[in-house]
Scaffold this motif. Structure first.
Motif, PDB file in Angstrom:
ATOM      1  N   UNK A  38      37.445 -51.361  29.789  1.00 27.03           N
ATOM      2  CA  UNK A  38      38.191 -51.137  31.027  1.00 27.03           C
ATOM      3  C   UNK A  38      39.659 -50.795  30.806  1.00 27.03           C
ATOM      4  N   UNK A  39      40.202 -51.143  29.651  1.00 26.45           N
ATOM      5  CA  UNK A  39      41.623 -50.955  29.426  1.00 26.45           C
ATOM      6  C   UNK A  39      42.471 -51.937  30.228  1.00 26.45           C
ATOM      7  N   UNK A  40      41.866 -53.045  30.641  1.00 27.13           N
ATOM      8  CA  UNK A  40      42.532 -54.044  31.470  1.00 27.13           C
ATOM      9  C   UNK A  40      43.420 -54.928  30.587  1.00 27.13           C
ATOM     10  N   UNK A  41      44.697 -55.028  30.935  1.00 31.56           N
ATOM     11  CA  UNK A  41      45.625 -55.811  30.125  1.00 31.56           C
ATOM     12  C   UNK A  41      45.354 -57.314  30.196  1.00 31.56           C
ATOM     13  N   UNK A  42      44.742 -57.782  31.284  1.00 34.64           N
ATOM     14  CA  UNK A  42      44.386 -59.197  31.372  1.00 34.64           C
ATOM     15  C   UNK A  42      43.390 -59.565  30.268  1.00 34.64           C
ATOM     16  N   UNK A  43      42.423 -58.685  30.033  1.00 38.89           N
ATOM     17  CA  UNK A  43      41.466 -58.917  28.954  1.00 38.89           C
ATOM     18  C   UNK A  43      42.141 -58.876  27.585  1.00 38.89           C
ATOM     19  N   UNK A  44      43.071 -57.963  27.429  1.00 39.40           N
ATOM     20  CA  UNK A  44      43.789 -57.869  26.164  1.00 39.40           C
ATOM     21  C   UNK A  44      44.601 -59.118  25.879  1.00 39.40           C
ATOM     22  N   UNK A  45      45.291 -59.630  26.892  1.00 40.95           N
ATOM     23  CA  UNK A  45      46.081 -60.850  26.715  1.00 40.95           C
ATOM     24  C   UNK A  45      45.175 -62.059  26.470  1.00 40.95           C
ATOM     25  N   UNK A  46      44.039 -62.125  27.164  1.00 37.78           N
ATOM     26  CA  UNK A  46      43.103 -63.229  26.940  1.00 37.78           C
ATOM     27  C   UNK A  46      42.518 -63.161  25.532  1.00 37.78           C
ATOM     28  N   UNK A  47      42.283 -61.948  25.026  1.00 34.34           N
ATOM     29  CA  UNK A  47      41.825 -61.787  23.652  1.00 34.34           C
ATOM     30  C   UNK A  47      42.840 -62.348  22.671  1.00 34.34           C
ATOM     31  N   UNK A  48      44.091 -62.031  22.905  1.00 32.47           N
ATOM     32  CA  UNK A  48      45.159 -62.527  22.043  1.00 32.47           C
ATOM     33  C   UNK A  48      45.246 -64.050  22.080  1.00 32.47           C
ATOM     34  N   UNK A  49      45.170 -64.627  23.274  1.00 33.23           N
ATOM     35  CA  UNK A  49      45.267 -66.086  23.412  1.00 33.23           C
ATOM     36  C   UNK A  49      44.095 -66.795  22.734  1.00 33.23           C
TER      37      UNK A  49
END
Length: 91
Positions: A38-49
């Motif tokens: 999706x390119x969703x930044x919420x998913x990207x930040x959750x991946x990082x966390x």
């Protein structure tokens, strides 16, 4: 004085932390998949966390040193995913 017999407690603790690390790594991969799709930044930040939490468990093990970092990163990942779900519901 008799030596204290720890029994199986240390082994159970190690196994519990390894299961937790595996679950976090799996959750991070699922969030990464959502971010790539999706390119969703919420998913990207959750991946990082979740990756930070899994790495903290990997390097600190069952020591008390990394527990606040693990808790903070998991709470932040959960909050990000909750905000993402609310954003989808409002749209």
């Amino acid at each position: 004085m008799m030596a204290r017999d720890p029994g199986l407690q240390p082994e159970r603790t190690r196994l519990a932390w390894s299961r937790t690390r595996f679950s976090l790594a799996l959750f991070a991969l699922l969030c990464f998949r959502g971010w790539c799709r999706d390119g969703n930044l919420f998913y990207g930040a959750a991946t990082l966390m979740c990756g930070v939490a899994a790495a903290s468990i990997l390097f600190n093990g069952h020591q008390r040193v990394g527990k606040p970092l693990i808790s903070l990163s998991l709470c932040a990942a959960g909050l990000l995913l909750l905000l993402n779900a609310l954003r989808h519901l409002m749209a």
